[in-house]
Design a protein around this motif. Structure first.
Motif, mmCIF file in Angstrom:
data_model
loop_
_atom_site.group_PDB
_atom_site.id
_atom_site.type_symbol
_atom_site.label_atom_id
_atom_site.label_comp_id
_atom_site.label_asym_id
_atom_site.label_seq_id
_atom_site.Cartn_x
_atom_site.Cartn_y
_atom_site.Cartn_z
ATOM 1 N N ASP A 1 1.138 6.406 16.769
ATOM 2 C CA ASP A 1 0.368 5.932 15.643
ATOM 3 C C ASP A 1 -1.098 5.790 16.026
ATOM 4 O OD1 ASP A 1 -0.425 4.862 13.293
ATOM 5 O OD2 ASP A 1 0.269 2.835 13.764
ATOM 6 N N GLU B 1 0.731 -3.112 -0.454
ATOM 7 C CA GLU B 1 1.967 -2.721 -1.133
ATOM 8 C C GLU B 1 2.879 -1.929 -0.203
ATOM 9 O OE1 GLU B 1 0.094 0.989 -3.555
ATOM 10 O OE2 GLU B 1 -0.349 -1.065 -4.184
ATOM 11 N N GLY C 1 4.331 8.592 10.032
ATOM 12 C CA GLY C 1 3.112 8.002 9.490
ATOM 13 C C GLY C 1 3.281 7.441 8.097
ATOM 14 N N THR C 2 4.516 7.222 7.690
ATOM 15 C CA THR C 2 4.762 6.762 6.320
ATOM 16 C C THR C 2 5.135 5.281 6.269
ATOM 17 O OG1 THR C 2 7.023 7.507 6.622
ATOM 18 C CG2 THR C 2 5.556 8.987 5.439
ATOM 19 N N GLY C 3 5.079 4.628 7.407
ATOM 20 C CA GLY C 3 5.456 3.214 7.437
ATOM 21 C C GLY C 3 6.930 3.024 7.760
ATOM 22 N N LYS C 4 7.496 3.990 8.469
ATOM 23 C CA LYS C 4 8.938 3.954 8.775
ATOM 24 C C LYS C 4 9.306 2.745 9.630
ATOM 25 C CE LYS C 4 10.208 7.338 11.429
ATOM 26 N NZ LYS C 4 10.596 7.257 12.840
ATOM 27 N N THR C 5 8.449 2.420 10.603
ATOM 28 C CA THR C 5 8.810 1.331 11.519
ATOM 29 C C THR C 5 8.989 0.012 10.768
ATOM 30 O OG1 THR C 5 7.387 2.482 13.077
ATOM 31 C CG2 THR C 5 8.243 0.350 13.771
ATOM 32 N N ARG D 1 -2.615 10.481 8.137
ATOM 33 C CA ARG D 1 -1.638 9.394 8.079
ATOM 34 C C ARG D 1 -2.026 8.362 7.040
ATOM 35 N NH1 ARG D 1 1.836 9.302 12.210
ATOM 36 N NH2 ARG D 1 2.063 7.103 12.664
ATOM 37 N N MET D 2 -1.040 7.757 6.484
ATOM 38 C CA MET D 2 -1.240 6.739 5.451
ATOM 39 C C MET D 2 -2.275 7.210 4.420
ATOM 40 S SD MET D 2 1.002 4.513 5.993
ATOM 41 C CE MET D 2 0.553 3.488 4.619
ATOM 42 N N GLN E 1 9.541 2.268 2.613
ATOM 43 C CA GLN E 1 9.840 0.827 2.617
ATOM 44 C C GLN E 1 10.532 0.424 1.317
ATOM 45 O OE1 GLN E 1 5.892 -0.594 3.569
ATOM 46 N NE2 GLN E 1 6.073 0.099 5.695
ATOM 47 N N PHE F 1 5.580 -6.257 -2.185
ATOM 48 C CA PHE F 1 6.416 -6.781 -1.105
ATOM 49 C C PHE F 1 7.235 -8.001 -1.513
ATOM 50 C CE2 PHE F 1 3.775 -4.388 1.999
ATOM 51 C CZ PHE F 1 4.803 -3.894 2.786
ATOM 52 N N TYR G 1 -1.358 -5.253 4.683
ATOM 53 C CA TYR G 1 -0.622 -4.345 3.797
ATOM 54 C C TYR G 1 -0.595 -4.955 2.402
ATOM 55 C CZ TYR G 1 1.451 -2.661 8.214
ATOM 56 O OH TYR G 1 1.662 -2.194 9.473
HETATM 57 P P1 AMP Z 1 4.780 4.384 11.065
HETATM 58 O O1 AMP Z 1 5.190 5.479 10.119
HETATM 59 O O2 AMP Z 1 5.785 3.325 11.188
HETATM 60 O O3 AMP Z 1 4.316 4.949 12.386
HETATM 61 O O4 AMP Z 1 3.495 3.668 10.416
HETATM 62 C C1 AMP Z 1 2.261 4.291 10.259
HETATM 63 C C2 AMP Z 1 1.124 3.303 10.031
HETATM 64 O O5 AMP Z 1 1.220 2.718 8.748
HETATM 65 C C3 AMP Z 1 1.097 2.119 10.999
HETATM 66 O O6 AMP Z 1 -0.245 1.963 11.437
HETATM 67 C C4 AMP Z 1 1.482 0.917 10.181
HETATM 68 O O7 AMP Z 1 0.830 -0.246 10.644
HETATM 69 C C5 AMP Z 1 0.980 1.310 8.807
HETATM 70 N N1 AMP Z 1 1.729 0.718 7.691
HETATM 71 C C6 AMP Z 1 3.054 0.480 7.629
HETATM 72 N N2 AMP Z 1 3.382 -0.044 6.431
HETATM 73 C C7 AMP Z 1 2.244 -0.136 5.711
HETATM 74 C C8 AMP Z 1 1.927 -0.591 4.379
HETATM 75 N N3 AMP Z 1 2.868 -1.052 3.555
HETATM 76 N N4 AMP Z 1 0.627 -0.533 3.985
HETATM 77 C C9 AMP Z 1 -0.332 -0.058 4.819
HETATM 78 N N5 AMP Z 1 -0.113 0.387 6.092
HETATM 79 C C10 AMP Z 1 1.164 0.359 6.522
#
Ligand code: AMP
Length: 418
Positions: free
Chosen positions: A316, A37, A62-66, A344-345, A42, A17, A35
């Motif tokens: 989520d 990495e 579920g990939t951390g898009k937000t 997810r994740m 991202q 990051f 988090y």
């Molecule tokens: P999203 O795809 O935005 O719905 O995010 C899915 C989940 O991943 C959410 O619970 C976030 O809090 C988590 N998340 C987002 N970025 C990271 C990261 N870099 N490392 C670990 N978890 C993450």
């Protein structure tokens, strides 16, 4: 010897990051959130968004898009007392989730994020909007109401995020989205995310985006950590098989998808009668009931959540161990979205689909869409009273994964450009 220049993405992969150039307050919030990495989207999207360019993303849920869009947006914000960023979401739950994430990542920055959606009173939203939030996260209908009453001022807007646009299309929101976009300043940055890109969305993208960069993180592919199984069963034994499956596996958290609201209610009632702890979520339930169901499921108060497709996009829920399609989804995109609730994740998850005679077309469409055949299973020790009649299945062809077209099309379209 000349040193080989490493690709910027590689450098971020190595250094994490801190090498993304985000301000220190954001890095602190990210560390606090645990988090370690950045995720693939991202790594790819943050530098583009920081550069101010438009972006289209076909990112898997579920990939951390937000965080991929919230962090760079927050990076550029400080307390302006004007609305600078508008995020449109298809459902109230998604809007809530995204606005929470803005608040979490922005906790060390003095910016105000507010949430605007239907199904609740106007009072608090009016109060919040009058404080001129820098970020508004909204569903389209209620936002248009507020805009009509002059409660929202978008004159200083410089970033517009259209999230989960394929879902907005399914829900009939695209005309509302167009009306909102038409009232945003033309000079702005626009980010558009959609897991799939049918023609209507391509047309919208050509209209709203200006020479966008494209970020494609595995659109229309379910997470690789998910194992898929099809359980053929006669229609009359569907519920018995569901119960047997729930009893056989040590389920911690199961999301069951039904096609209709009435179906979801019936399954939930029957499961309750079978002593399962169940919550239900669909659009006929009030907002407070939906919130309670989701919160209870996330906390583990309920082991089972029975839902219609309202819960299939973007919601989520950290640890869904199993997704069960009680009814096979009609459209293959929904399969990917439903399944996206598990695995997810990078966690493992199981996706189980009950399959009845007469549903071969849907199953084939799903397999074509995800590009693989799903294995057929028979539950041991379950008394199949009727042998499920399976129509002969043809081998599936791999589907071409459609992403956004190149920008040349938007140049040809002659529609409004910024
Ligand atoms: P999203 O795809 O935005 O719905 O995010 C899915 C989940 O991943 C959410 O619970 C976030 O809090 C988590 N998340 C987002 N970025 C990271 C990261 N870099 N490392 C670990 N978890 C993450």
């Amino acid at each position: 010897m000349e040193k080989e220049e490493s690709h910027p993405e590689e450098s971020v992969r190595r250094n994490g990051f801190s090498s993304l150039g985000l301000r220190e307050e954001l890095l602190r919030a990210v560390t606090e959130k645990g988090y370690t990495e950045p995720t693939e989207i991202q790594i790819k999207a943050i530098p583009i968004i920081l550069s101010g360019r438009d972006l289209t993303g076909t990112s898997q849920t579920g990939t951390g898009k937000t965080a991929a869009f919230a962090l760079p947006i927050l990076h550029r914000l400080s307390r302006f007392r004007e609305t600078r960023c508008l995020v449109l979401e298809p459902t109230r739950e998604l809007a809530q989730q995204v606005s929470e994430q803005f608040s979490i990542y922005g906790k060390f920055i003095d910016v105000f994020t507010t949430l605007v959606h239907g199904g609740v009173g106007y009072g608090n939203q009016l109060k919040d909007l009058s404080r001129k939030p820098e970020v508004v996260v909204a569903t389209p209908g209620r936002l248009l109401d507020h805009m009509g009453q002059g409660n929202v001022n978008l004159k200083k807007l410089d970033c517009l995020v259209l999230d989960e646009v394929d879902r907005m299309l399914d829900m009939g929101f695209l005309p509302d989205v167009r009306r909102i976009v038409g009232r945003c300043p033309r000079k702005r940055q626009t980010l558009l995310f959609s897991a799939t890109v049918p023609d209507e969305i391509q047309a919208l993208a050509s209209w709203v985006l200006h020479r966008p960069e494209k970020v494609d993180v595995g659109a229309s592919a379910p997470a690789e950590t998910v194992s898929h199984a099809i359980y053929p069963v006669d229609n009359r034994q569907k519920f018995d098989l569901l119960l047997a499956l729930l009893k056989k596996d040590q389920f911690q958290s199961v999301l069951i998808f039904c096609r209709t609201k009435a179906g979801a209610d019936a399954i939930a009632r029957w499961l309750q009668a079978a002593k399962q702890s169940v919550a239900t979520m669909h659009s006929n339930r009030s907002q407070s009931e939906r919130n309670e169901a989701l919160a209870g499921f996330k906390k583990g108060t309920y082991e089972v959540l029975v839902a219609t497709d309202i819960a299939s996009r973007g919601i989520d829920i950290a640890d869904v161990s199993h997704v069960i399609n009680y009814d096979i989804p009609h459209n293959p995109e929904d399969y990917v979205h439903r399944i996206g609730r598990t695995g997810r994740m990078y966690r493992d998850g199981d996706a189980v689909t009950l399959f009845c005679a007469g549903e071969s077309d849907q199953l084939r469409a799903i397999e074509r869409f995800i590009g693989k055949t799903i294995k057929r299973e028979k539950l041991e020790d379950f008394e199949y009273a009727w042998s499920p009649i399976l129509e002969e299945e043809k081998p599936v062809a791999r589907r071409r994964n459609r992403g956004f077209h190149s920008d040349s099309r938007s140049a040809r379209s002659g529609r409004r450009r910024r």
